[in-house]
Scaffold this active site. Structure first.
Site, PDB file in Angstrom:
ATOM      1  N   CYS A   1      -1.233   1.458  -1.813  1.00  0.00           N
ATOM      2  CA  CYS A   1      -1.925   2.130  -2.917  1.00  0.00           C
ATOM      3  C   CYS A   1      -1.072   3.302  -3.352  1.00  0.00           C
ATOM      4  CB  CYS A   1      -3.333   2.581  -2.534  1.00  0.00           C
ATOM      5  SG  CYS A   1      -3.398   3.915  -1.336  1.00  0.00           S
ATOM      6  N   GLY A   2      -1.568   4.107  -4.267  1.00  0.00           N
ATOM      7  CA  GLY A   2      -0.762   5.172  -4.844  1.00  0.00           C
ATOM      8  C   GLY A   2      -0.076   6.054  -3.818  1.00  0.00           C
TER       9      GLY A   2
END
Lengths: 95, 154
Positions: A9-10
């Site tokens: 994810c980010g």
């Protein structure tokens, strides 16, 4: 040999942790817990990590070809369509 | 029940104004450091956090743990929905509920994160969170999302 799943994810902290946890639970339900191994990273680190895995599951938008199939893991966050997402991952892993 | 992190019917012109106002408040109250606002906005641009669930649209803005001083879950229900982009797709989302996640230590906060996110498909709960007027009730509902001890619902 275990199949390897990379969850990203980010920042590699928040939504990927949730996705990873739900994915692990689903794999246990399917009786596949022993057949898969996991990694977790940020989207920024995907280019250097992805090639060591059989599938990438990401909760963020990603661009580029890592040479590894990418599955969008949003269903692990919303719990909507999660079974289809798991099926897609299992198909890629041929499990 | 502590309701200090619950903000109902607040007027925000945009997501940017929400970020600015909330970052200022969180900084003043010791939840984040002075890098938080910039980091939050950058993260949201790069990795949007809007979500669509049946009947509701929401967002879960968050950023790196380095910016967080005190963990917590902030619930904001703006008077008018705020435009976010959806995670993954980038489609526009009219977020009527915003859950700002203040994650300081991911292992300590897993019960909060997974507890909250595992309830996004609970239509009755989400309907209640989107309409309930009593902040005490909302605080109770959010707490109930967290399995076991409420590790970080400060």
């Amino acid at each position: 040999m275990k199949k390897k799943i990379l969850v990203a994810c980010g920042a590699g902290v928040c939504t990927s942790t949730v996705a990873l946890q739900k994915l692990q639970a689903k794999m246990a339900e399917e009786g596949l817990a022993d057949q898969v191994a996991y990694g977790q990273c940020s989207v920024a680190d995907l280019p250097m990590n992805a090639e060591n895995y059989d599938v990438v599951v990401t909760t963020s938008r990603v661009e580029g070809d890592y040479g590894t199939p990418v599955v969008f893991g949003l269903p692990f966050i919303t719990s909507i369509g999660m079974d289809d997402c798991v099926d897609e991952i299992l198909d890629i892993l041929e499990l | 029940m502590d309701t200090s992190l619950i903000f109902l019917d607040v007027d925000f012109a945009s997501k940017d104004e929400l970020f600015e106002t909330m970052s200022g408040w969180l900084f003043e109250h010791g939840y984040v450091n002075d890098t938080y606002q910039g980091a939050l906005a950058r993260r949201e641009r790069q990795f949007p956090t809007g979500l669509k669930i049946p009947g509701h649209q929401l967002a879960i803005p968050h950023t790196d743990s380095e910016c967080i001083e005190r963990p917590g879950l902030v619930f904001v229900r703006p008077r008018k929905p705020l435009v976010f982009q959806e995670m993954c797709s980038g489609d526009l989302v009219d977020a009527e509920m915003i859950f700002i996640l203040l994650v300081k230590n991911k292992s300590d906060q897993m019960p909060l994160l997974s507890g909250l996110m595992s309830r996004f498909n609970d239509r009755a709960l989400m309907d209640r969170l989107s309409s309930e007027k009593n902040p005490e009730v909302i605080a109770e509902l959010l707490k109930s999302c967290v399995k076991g001890d409420a590790v970080c619902l400060s």
